[in-house]
Write an enzyme that holds these catalytic residues in place. Structure first.
Site, PDB file in Angstrom:
ATOM      1  N   LYS A 141       0.865  -1.188   0.000  1.00 38.40           N
ATOM      2  CA  LYS A 141       0.000   0.000   0.000  1.00 38.40           C
ATOM      3  C   LYS A 141       0.893   1.226   0.000  1.00 38.40           C
ATOM      4  O   LYS A 141       2.010   1.187   0.522  1.00 38.40           O
ATOM      5  CB  LYS A 141      -0.886   0.027   1.249  1.00 38.40           C
ATOM      6  CG  LYS A 141      -2.142   0.852   1.084  1.00 38.40           C
ATOM      7  CD  LYS A 141      -3.252   0.046   0.443  1.00 38.40           C
ATOM      8  CE  LYS A 141      -4.448   0.900   0.089  1.00 38.40           C
ATOM      9  NZ  LYS A 141      -5.575   0.056  -0.369  1.00 38.40           N
ATOM     10  N   ASP A 181      -6.900   4.223  -4.680  1.00 36.81           N
ATOM     11  CA  ASP A 181      -7.598   4.075  -3.391  1.00 36.81           C
ATOM     12  C   ASP A 181      -8.230   5.452  -3.160  1.00 36.81           C
ATOM     13  O   ASP A 181      -8.408   6.217  -4.123  1.00 36.81           O
ATOM     14  CB  ASP A 181      -6.614   3.672  -2.276  1.00 36.81           C
ATOM     15  CG  ASP A 181      -7.329   3.250  -0.991  1.00 36.81           C
ATOM     16  OD1 ASP A 181      -7.884   2.154  -0.950  1.00 36.81           O
ATOM     17  OD2 ASP A 181      -7.359   4.053  -0.029  1.00 36.81           O
TER      18      ASP A 181
HETATM   19  P1  NDP Z   1     -13.552   7.514  -3.094  1.00 38.46           P
HETATM   20  O1  NDP Z   1     -12.574   8.590  -2.808  1.00 38.46           O
HETATM   21  O2  NDP Z   1     -14.011   7.293  -4.469  1.00 38.46           O
HETATM   22  O3  NDP Z   1     -14.857   7.716  -2.190  1.00 38.46           O
HETATM   23  C1  NDP Z   1     -14.797   7.855  -0.795  1.00 38.46           C
HETATM   24  C2  NDP Z   1     -16.166   8.269  -0.288  1.00 38.46           C
HETATM   25  O4  NDP Z   1     -16.150   8.309   1.148  1.00 38.46           O
HETATM   26  C3  NDP Z   1     -16.589   9.644  -0.744  1.00 38.46           C
HETATM   27  O5  NDP Z   1     -17.999   9.679  -0.832  1.00 38.46           O
HETATM   28  C4  NDP Z   1     -16.077  10.539   0.400  1.00 38.46           C
HETATM   29  O6  NDP Z   1     -16.751  11.794   0.479  1.00 38.46           O
HETATM   30  C5  NDP Z   1     -16.406   9.659   1.599  1.00 38.46           C
HETATM   31  N1  NDP Z   1     -15.549   9.944   2.736  1.00 38.46           N
HETATM   32  C6  NDP Z   1     -14.215  10.160   2.713  1.00 38.46           C
HETATM   33  N2  NDP Z   1     -13.766  10.414   3.960  1.00 38.46           N
HETATM   34  C7  NDP Z   1     -14.835  10.353   4.766  1.00 38.46           C
HETATM   35  C8  NDP Z   1     -15.023  10.539   6.167  1.00 38.46           C
HETATM   36  N3  NDP Z   1     -13.995  10.833   6.979  1.00 38.46           N
HETATM   37  N4  NDP Z   1     -16.275  10.412   6.665  1.00 38.46           N
HETATM   38  C9  NDP Z   1     -17.313  10.125   5.860  1.00 38.46           C
HETATM   39  N5  NDP Z   1     -17.199   9.937   4.541  1.00 38.46           N
HETATM   40  C10 NDP Z   1     -15.975  10.053   3.998  1.00 38.46           C
HETATM   41  O7  NDP Z   1     -12.890   6.183  -2.482  1.00 38.46           O
HETATM   42  P2  NDP Z   1     -13.237   4.674  -2.803  1.00 38.46           P
HETATM   43  O8  NDP Z   1     -14.699   4.527  -2.987  1.00 38.46           O
HETATM   44  O9  NDP Z   1     -12.317   4.194  -3.841  1.00 38.46           O
HETATM   45  O10 NDP Z   1     -12.781   3.966  -1.443  1.00 38.46           O
HETATM   46  C11 NDP Z   1     -13.633   3.927  -0.321  1.00 38.46           C
HETATM   47  C12 NDP Z   1     -13.115   2.904   0.674  1.00 38.46           C
HETATM   48  O11 NDP Z   1     -13.053   1.623   0.037  1.00 38.46           O
HETATM   49  C13 NDP Z   1     -11.728   3.156   1.240  1.00 38.46           C
HETATM   50  O12 NDP Z   1     -11.668   2.616   2.548  1.00 38.46           O
HETATM   51  C14 NDP Z   1     -10.842   2.309   0.331  1.00 38.46           C
HETATM   52  O13 NDP Z   1      -9.633   1.975   0.967  1.00 38.46           O
HETATM   53  C15 NDP Z   1     -11.738   1.103   0.141  1.00 38.46           C
HETATM   54  N6  NDP Z   1     -11.485   0.278  -1.027  1.00 38.46           N
HETATM   55  C16 NDP Z   1     -11.467   0.820  -2.281  1.00 38.46           C
HETATM   56  C17 NDP Z   1     -11.291   0.018  -3.378  1.00 38.46           C
HETATM   57  C18 NDP Z   1     -11.365   0.541  -4.764  1.00 38.46           C
HETATM   58  O14 NDP Z   1     -11.223  -0.262  -5.706  1.00 38.46           O
HETATM   59  N7  NDP Z   1     -11.633   1.818  -4.976  1.00 38.46           N
HETATM   60  C19 NDP Z   1     -11.020  -1.423  -3.219  1.00 38.46           C
HETATM   61  C20 NDP Z   1     -11.159  -1.907  -1.867  1.00 38.46           C
HETATM   62  C21 NDP Z   1     -11.345  -1.062  -0.828  1.00 38.46           C
HETATM   63  P3  NDP Z   1     -16.116  13.085  -0.283  1.00 38.46           P
HETATM   64  O15 NDP Z   1     -16.402  12.855  -1.743  1.00 38.46           O
HETATM   65  O16 NDP Z   1     -16.870  14.236   0.288  1.00 38.46           O
HETATM   66  O17 NDP Z   1     -14.663  13.073   0.040  1.00 38.46           O
HETATM   67  O1  2IT Z   2      -7.992  -1.613  -0.809  1.00 31.29           O
HETATM   68  C1  2IT Z   2      -7.940  -2.123  -1.951  1.00 31.29           C
HETATM   69  O2  2IT Z   2      -8.069  -3.340  -2.116  1.00 31.29           O
HETATM   70  C2  2IT Z   2      -7.711  -1.243  -3.103  1.00 31.29           C
HETATM   71  N1  2IT Z   2      -7.635  -0.036  -2.919  1.00 31.29           N
HETATM   72  C3  2IT Z   2      -7.533  -1.825  -4.459  1.00 31.29           C
HETATM   73  C4  2IT Z   2      -6.098  -2.169  -4.700  1.00 31.29           C
HETATM   74  C5  2IT Z   2      -5.749  -2.627  -6.100  1.00 31.29           C
HETATM   75  O3  2IT Z   2      -4.571  -2.943  -6.269  1.00 31.29           O
HETATM   76  O4  2IT Z   2      -6.600  -2.668  -6.984  1.00 31.29           O
END
Ligand code: NDP
Ligand code: 2IT
Length: 499
Positions: A141, A181
């Site tokens: 990461k 991420d």
């Molecule tokens: P994004 O940045 O696309 O979206 C994050 C969302 O969460 C936004 O709606 C954001 O609001 C909100 N948010 C951020 N910080 C806070 C907070 N402190 N309190 C409340 N809401 C919050 O990120 P992802 O959707 O890609 O990732 C979301 C989660 O999923 C993370 O934990 C990430 O590590 C995990 N993840 C992501 C993967 C991926 O493929 N994208 C894979 C596996 C896990 P705002 O727009 O206002 O910032």
């Molecule tokens: O938390 C996660 O699994 C991710 N942000 C995706 C990582 C990746 O290599 O696609």
């Protein structure tokens, strides 16, 4: 001593402290300034002792000590010039945690809250998550305390180029393959990839989550949200139920949330509400994922000042916007809750409200969004709790499929990729479920995921082999490395050829 309940317990064995407790105590003493890392380690170490009990040789080989210590950490400065011509300096990191079963693999997070401890928590989770996918990917990461919010496209580009100007020496398609991420989406991956290509004069699949026109995989954008819903749906199926007619609440409205919302609707469920950092929106007609996509794209247009989820109601006048803490979604009566924002955003009081209002299933779309106290509360109150390292593994799983396509110089269809994602996520549910049953903890999916995650592509009997990538053989004992086992038949084969 130990955790407060049976779900994260550290048994006393023969009057002495258990191996897992000993390792955790050492970590707490060594890294007091890394609370998220300690939290993730507590959750993992607090559930895997049963898999260790039959293997005293693991402790002798310091197997857990090696699991929790990254193989390598790279830290660097990232100087860049903003639109006013001023030099800014951020910190960059890559935690190359474990490469036992494949190249380091995991996302990059750009967010002002990023610290080494946060990336170590995410990296540790990633090791087990990647192993659960059954694909050959190690765990890593990285990221930076850079805040992409409010920055122009030009500034984002300059930052990404500078970040890659250092990172490129440490990564490679067979070494370490980053992705997105929080704060890192398609735009950032494109800038990072372009800079890597310029610096190395080489086109390789060194990043995943790329655009479709330069080596990205169809369905990677949707993968984490879809995978989450496939995983939860397989649980429902195993209980003779489905998403049909179920009320769902979602926290977050980013990449993971949007496509979870879409898939829930496709399977007949209704998403009542979702959120961002400014508040939450309730839609009596069910949240429309296409409107979320519009808001998401505006937020990442390089002109995002003043753009919030409140804009949802411009397109859906029946919807209601609640300014403030997005945790308001946890107050709604629902059947299923999907926390898809970020770590520690579902607290004990939220869990209490969800249980009181009839919630029966929680699927973590984000990494560790539920605190340990809230997790425990769910488990003690009959809620099926699906931990993120399994439930959100769909994103990295399709990243693994992107690596395969790049290596083959081929592109698979959306249906092919989505089909593999669905099959592997549904299979993963059964692996986690069966592992929990095998250890006498049916329904404890946290334990199931942690033990199964430590046992890549193998039965739970070889639990924890993942960490033994360099088991010492000084005692004359056979190293019990997964890698050794995988390699040995080939060595024998080569010897035969030599003759
Ligand atoms: P994004 O940045 O696309 O979206 C994050 C969302 O969460 C936004 O709606 C954001 O609001 C909100 N948010 C951020 N910080 C806070 C907070 N402190 N309190 C409340 N809401 C919050 O990120 P992802 O959707 O890609 O990732 C979301 C989660 O999923 C993370 O934990 C990430 O590590 C995990 N993840 C992501 C993967 C991926 O493929 N994208 C894979 C596996 C896990 P705002 O727009 O206002 O910032
Ligand atoms: O938390 C996660 O699994 C991710 N942000 C995706 C990582 C990746 O290599 O696609």
């Amino acid at each position: 001593m130990g955790c407060r309940d049976r779900h994260f317990s550290f048994p006393i064995i023969g009057g002495s402290m258990s191996y897992t407790q000993k390792v955790l105590d050492e970590l707490k003493a060594r890294y007091p300034e890394q609370p998220e890392f300690i939290q993730a380690a507590t959750e993992i170490l607090g559930t895997i002792q049963p898999a260790l009990d039959a293997h005293p040789e693991y402790e002798e080989a310091a197997l857990l000590e090696r699991l929790v210590e990254p193989e390598r950490i790279v830290m660097f400065r990232v100087p860049w010039v903003d639109d006013q011509g001023k030099v800014q300096v951020n910190r960059g990191y890559r935690v190359e945690f474990n490469s036992a079963i494949g190249p380091y693999k995991g996302g990059l997070r750009f967010n002002p809250t990023v610290t080494l401890g946060m990336l170590k928590f995410l990296g540790l989770e990633q090791i087990l998550k990647n192993s659960l996918t059954t694909l050959p990917m190690g765990g890593g990461k990285g990221g930076s305390d850079f805040d992409p919010k409010g920055k122009s496209n030009n500034e984002i580009m300059h930052f990404c180029q500078s970040f890659m100007t250092e990172l490129y020496r440490h990564i490679g398609p067979n070494t370490d393959v980053p992705a997105g991420d929080l704060g890192v989406g398609g735009r950032e991956v494109a800038y990072l990839f372009g800079q890597y290509k310029r610096l190395t004069n080489e086109w390789t699949g060194v990043l995943t989550g790329k655009g479709l026109s330069f080596g990205g995989s169809l369905a990677r954008t949707e993968a984490t949200g879809y995978g989450l819903v496939y995983f939860v749906d397989e649980y429902l199926k195993s209980r003779g139920e489905s998403f049909e007619g179920k009320n769902v609440v979602v926290h977050g409205s980013g990449n993971v949330a949007i496509y979870a919302v879409q898939k829930v609707a496709q399977l007949g469920g209704k998403v009542l509400a979702c959120s961002d950092t400014h508040g939450w929106v309730e839609d009596p007609d069910g949240i429309d994922y296409t409107v979320l996509e519009h808001v998401y794209n505006k937020k990442r247009s390089g002109h995002d000042k003043g753009v919030t989820l409140a804009m949802y109601v411009d397109e859906k006048p029946n919807a209601v916007w609640h300014e403030g803490d997005g945790r308001g979604v946890w107050q709604l009566p629902c059947d299923i809750a999907l926390p898809c924002a970020r770590e520690n955003t579902l607290l004990l009081e939220d869990a209490q409200a969800l249980v009181a209002n009839g919630c029966k299933v929680v699927g973590e779309g984000a990494n560790m969004p539920t605190t340990i106290e809230a997790t425990t509360y769910f488990q003690e109150n009959g809620v099926a709790f699906m931990p993120g390292k399994a439930a959100n593994a769909g994103g990295v799983l399709v990243s693994g499929l992107e690596m395969s396509q790049n290596a083959e110089h081929l592109s698979w269809t959306f249906e092919e990729v989505d089909g593999k994602l669905e099959q592997l996520m549904r299979g993963m549910f059964h692996n986690v479920d069966d592992t929990a049953k095998e250890y006498g903890e049916e329904g404890n999916f946290v334990m199931g995921a942690n033990i199964a995650g430590c046992s890549p592509r193998a039965s739970a009997k070889s639990s924890l082999d993942i960490a033994c990538d360099e088991a010492p053989s000084h005692s004359g004992r056979e190293p019990f490395s997964m890698v050794e086992r995988a390699v040995r038949p080939r060595l024998v084969h080569l010897k035969v050829l030599d003759k």
